[in-house]
Write a protein that holds these residues in place. Structure first.
Motif, PDB file in Angstrom:
ATOM      1  N   ALA A   1      18.212 -55.128  23.511  1.00 21.53           N
ATOM      2  CA  ALA A   1      17.322 -54.288  22.602  1.00 21.53           C
ATOM      3  C   ALA A   1      17.076 -53.069  22.557  1.00 21.53           C
ATOM      4  O   ALA A   1      17.696 -52.250  21.337  1.00 21.53           O
ATOM      5  CB  ALA A   1      15.778 -54.408  22.449  1.00 21.53           C
ATOM      6  N   HIS A   2      17.562 -51.729  23.370  1.00 24.36           N
ATOM      7  CA  HIS A   2      17.553 -50.982  23.072  1.00 24.36           C
ATOM      8  C   HIS A   2      19.075 -50.139  22.776  1.00 24.36           C
ATOM      9  O   HIS A   2      18.306 -48.864  22.691  1.00 24.36           O
ATOM     10  CB  HIS A   2      17.688 -50.349  24.535  1.00 24.36           C
TER      11      HIS A   2
ATOM     12  N   PRO B   1      18.752 -40.318  22.107  1.00 23.37           N
ATOM     13  CA  PRO B   1      18.217 -40.682  23.176  1.00 23.37           C
ATOM     14  C   PRO B   1      19.858 -40.601  23.716  1.00 23.37           C
ATOM     15  O   PRO B   1      21.043 -40.991  23.339  1.00 23.37           O
ATOM     16  CB  PRO B   1      18.325 -41.845  22.941  1.00 23.37           C
ATOM     17  N   LYS B   2      20.126 -40.990  25.651  1.00 20.35           N
ATOM     18  CA  LYS B   2      21.241 -41.465  26.153  1.00 20.35           C
ATOM     19  C   LYS B   2      21.074 -42.324  26.915  1.00 20.35           C
ATOM     20  O   LYS B   2      22.146 -43.151  26.691  1.00 20.35           O
ATOM     21  CB  LYS B   2      21.438 -39.738  27.212  1.00 20.35           C
ATOM     22  N   SER B   3      19.952 -43.238  27.199  1.00 23.43           N
ATOM     23  CA  SER B   3      19.870 -44.425  28.411  1.00 23.43           C
ATOM     24  C   SER B   3      18.817 -45.115  28.347  1.00 23.43           C
ATOM     25  O   SER B   3      17.656 -44.234  28.124  1.00 23.43           O
ATOM     26  CB  SER B   3      20.661 -44.039  29.607  1.00 23.43           C
ATOM     27  N   ALA B   4      18.334 -46.032  28.056  1.00 24.80           N
ATOM     28  CA  ALA B   4      17.042 -46.392  28.174  1.00 24.80           C
ATOM     29  C   ALA B   4      16.843 -47.357  29.948  1.00 24.80           C
ATOM     30  O   ALA B   4      18.087 -47.809  29.943  1.00 24.80           O
ATOM     31  CB  ALA B   4      16.719 -47.212  27.202  1.00 24.80           C
TER      32      ALA B   4
ATOM     33  N   GLY C   1      17.581 -52.296  35.326  1.00 27.33           N
ATOM     34  CA  GLY C   1      18.973 -52.639  34.467  1.00 27.33           C
ATOM     35  C   GLY C   1      18.493 -51.266  33.787  1.00 27.33           C
ATOM     36  O   GLY C   1      17.833 -50.647  33.747  1.00 27.33           O
ATOM     37  N   SER C   2      20.076 -51.285  32.934  1.00 31.21           N
ATOM     38  CA  SER C   2      19.430 -49.902  31.864  1.00 31.21           C
ATOM     39  C   SER C   2      20.803 -49.777  31.000  1.00 31.21           C
ATOM     40  O   SER C   2      21.747 -50.753  30.976  1.00 31.21           O
ATOM     41  CB  SER C   2      20.026 -48.323  32.250  1.00 31.21           C
ATOM     42  N   ALA C   3      20.270 -49.771  29.974  1.00 36.07           N
ATOM     43  CA  ALA C   3      21.644 -49.407  28.766  1.00 36.07           C
ATOM     44  C   ALA C   3      22.060 -48.254  28.185  1.00 36.07           C
ATOM     45  O   ALA C   3      20.514 -47.133  27.916  1.00 36.07           O
ATOM     46  CB  ALA C   3      20.544 -50.099  27.200  1.00 36.07           C
ATOM     47  N   SER C   4      22.961 -47.800  27.788  1.00 36.93           N
ATOM     48  CA  SER C   4      23.283 -46.187  27.411  1.00 36.93           C
ATOM     49  C   SER C   4      23.373 -46.189  25.553  1.00 36.93           C
ATOM     50  O   SER C   4      23.942 -47.708  25.394  1.00 36.93           O
ATOM     51  CB  SER C   4      24.931 -46.234  27.628  1.00 36.93           C
ATOM     52  N   SER C   5      23.192 -44.927  25.483  1.00 37.12           N
ATOM     53  CA  SER C   5      23.649 -45.350  23.681  1.00 37.12           C
ATOM     54  C   SER C   5      24.682 -45.234  23.642  1.00 37.12           C
ATOM     55  O   SER C   5      25.657 -45.524  22.096  1.00 37.12           O
ATOM     56  CB  SER C   5      23.083 -43.679  23.451  1.00 37.12           C
TER      57      SER C   5
END
Length: 271
Positions: free
Chosen positions: A234-235, A16-19, A203-207
């Protein structure tokens, strides 16, 4: 951005790259062909697009109804389906109209005395002296005020830019400690914070340990902001929207469902 449920990350589960958490997910825009037709029962205009899809699809917007159908389906068959779906179409049309009315009510008259939502409450804009913006909590029933160092003849653009700059500065001050709070609860390193001005993402979250948060969240109550931050943190444990992910969200913010529903229906002023 109506806000709907978060979409799955584009990358495969193994890497995974981002959520990302969506403001809204607009319907696909098919190529429009042919004339604008009229749905007799509703008097609602619709446009017809042809595609390779196997079924007839509908989307309702402020422009009316858009129909996408396979190339081999006849116009009479399409209108027959529309008649059977007319109750659903009418309900969606009323929802769209209601949303437009709510958006119209949020539009800001950019001048001294205008109001906009800030942390879930009304914030009054005022012309002030000095070189920097000043926030006043207000007394009694008076709404909090934001005094901005603008000239008396300030243009709409000047008002908008001053308010946006202040909201972005407040967003950094507000988001950083809440991000650290939820990161500690989740047992992950405090991620790097980036402000986002996107019109399609909360919003977004990166690995790689970067969390982007939309500064427009400052319009909402603190609990709603906390939900978005908890969601993105949480991501950092689960880069997906699996049951394990939602279990992490629940551990960070019990009862998050209420705030998620509030976010799905949320509208923000056009700043």
């Amino acid at each position: 951005m109506a806000a709907r449920s978060p979409r799955r990350p584009a990358a495969p589960p193994t890497a995974p790259k981002s959520a990302q958490l969506s403001l809204f997910e607009p319907p696909p825009a098919p190529a429009i062909e042919g004339p604008v037709l009229l749905l007799p029962k509703l008097g609602l205009p619709y446009t017809l697009g042809r595609s390779r899809r196997r079924t007839i699809g509908f989307s309702v917007s402020t422009k009316g109804l858009r129909v996408t159908a396979p190339r081999w389906v006849s116009l009479s068959d399409i209108e027959g389906v529309l008649r059977t779906k007319s109750d659903w179409i009418l309900r969606k049309w009323h929802e769209v109209q209601g949303r437009e009315q709510r958006l119209a009510a949020l539009r800001i008259d950019w001048q001294d005395g205008a109001e906009l939502p800030y942390l879930g409450q009304a914030l009054r804009l005022r012309l002030g002296a000095g070189r920097s913006a000043r926030w006043d909590a207000g007394e009694g029933d008076a709404a909090p005020s934001l005094w901005l160092p603008l000239p008396a003849e300030a243009t709409e653009l000047q008002w908008r830019e001053a308010v946006q700059a202040w909201l972005q500065a407040q967003a950094r001050v507000w988001f950083a400690p809440r991000l650290a709070h939820f990161a500690e609860r989740a047992g992950v390193a405090v991620p790097k914070l980036r402000l986002s001005g996107a019109h399609t993402r909360w919003g977004s979250a990166s690995s790689r340990g970067v969390v982007s948060l939309n500064w427009r969240l400052m319009h909402f109550e603190p609990a709603v902001i906390d939900y978005v931050i908890a969601h993105e943190v949480a991501h950092l444990r689960e880069m997906n929207h699996s049951p394990r992910f939602w279990a992490v969200v629940a551990s960070l913010m019990p009862g998050y469902e209420t705030q998620r529903e509030a976010l799905r229906d949320a509208l923000v002023p056009p700043i």
